[in-house]
Every structure is written in structure tokens, then in C-alpha cells.
Design an enzyme around this catalytic site. Structure first.
Site: not given
Length: 102
Positions: A63-65
Site C-alpha cells: 500500500h501507499c497513500r
């Protein structure tokens, strides 16, 4: 492998399920807010392949933002032979929004 929705991720985290969990945001973003994943900024991913090789046959959730960088990370790892990589759709923003709705 099919990407993962934040509601499925939350359920799996709540149930302490086993999977490799990676956050590809920058360190300062991770320090501000994180879900307990292994922090490997996207630009550092190529240099961490040796460490990740032992997980090549395991499920990896990235995941990221918002899901863009983690989508790139998923594609990169798949190109390197990782078969069970999933991107968190909507990233930590969608995850936190889900938490607020509950």
C-alpha cells in the site's frame, strides 16, 4: 493476483492473518501515519529485492497513500517473478476513511 479492497485488508489485519505487508510511501509519510507494514519507499524497492526473495512465493500486500505507487511496486515485483502481489486499492487514505465510517 487480484488487488485488495480496504475492507478486506482491515478484516485480515483485525484477524492477524499472515501475509507480507509493505508500505511504499516515503519514510516521513510512514512516520506520520502507518498501518504497521514494513516501510520500503518505492525508490528503494529495487535495492531490497535480496531481502524480499525469501517471500517470493508468499502473498505480498502493498500500500501507499492512494494506490498509485503501490500499483507501480506491484508491477515491478511481478516483473521480478513475484506471483502473489496485491495492491491496496485507495491506499491508506481509503483505509482511514473506512475506519471513520465505522
Amino acid at each position: 493476483m487480484k488487488d485488495i479492497e480496504v475492507n478486506e485488508l482491515k478484516e485480515r489485519l483485525d484477524n492477524n492473518e499472515e501475509f507480507v505487508f509493505i508500505d511504499v510511501r516515503e519514510e516521513y509519510e510512514y512516520e506520520d501515519d502507518n498501518l504497521g507494514a514494513w516501510n520500503i519507499p518505492l525508490a528503494q524497492l529495487p535495492y531490497k529485492l535480496k531481502e524480499l526473495e525469501s517471500h517470493i512465493d508468499e502473498e505480498i500486500v502493498i500500500h501507499c497513500r492512494t494506490g498509485a505507487r503501490s500499483g507501480n511496486a506491484k508491477q515491478f515485483l511481478e516483473n521480478k517473478g513475484f506471483k502473489k502481489v496485491r495492491n491496496v486499492l485507495g491506499g491508506i487514505v481509503a483505509y482511514r476513511n473506512l475506519e471513520e465510517e465505522e
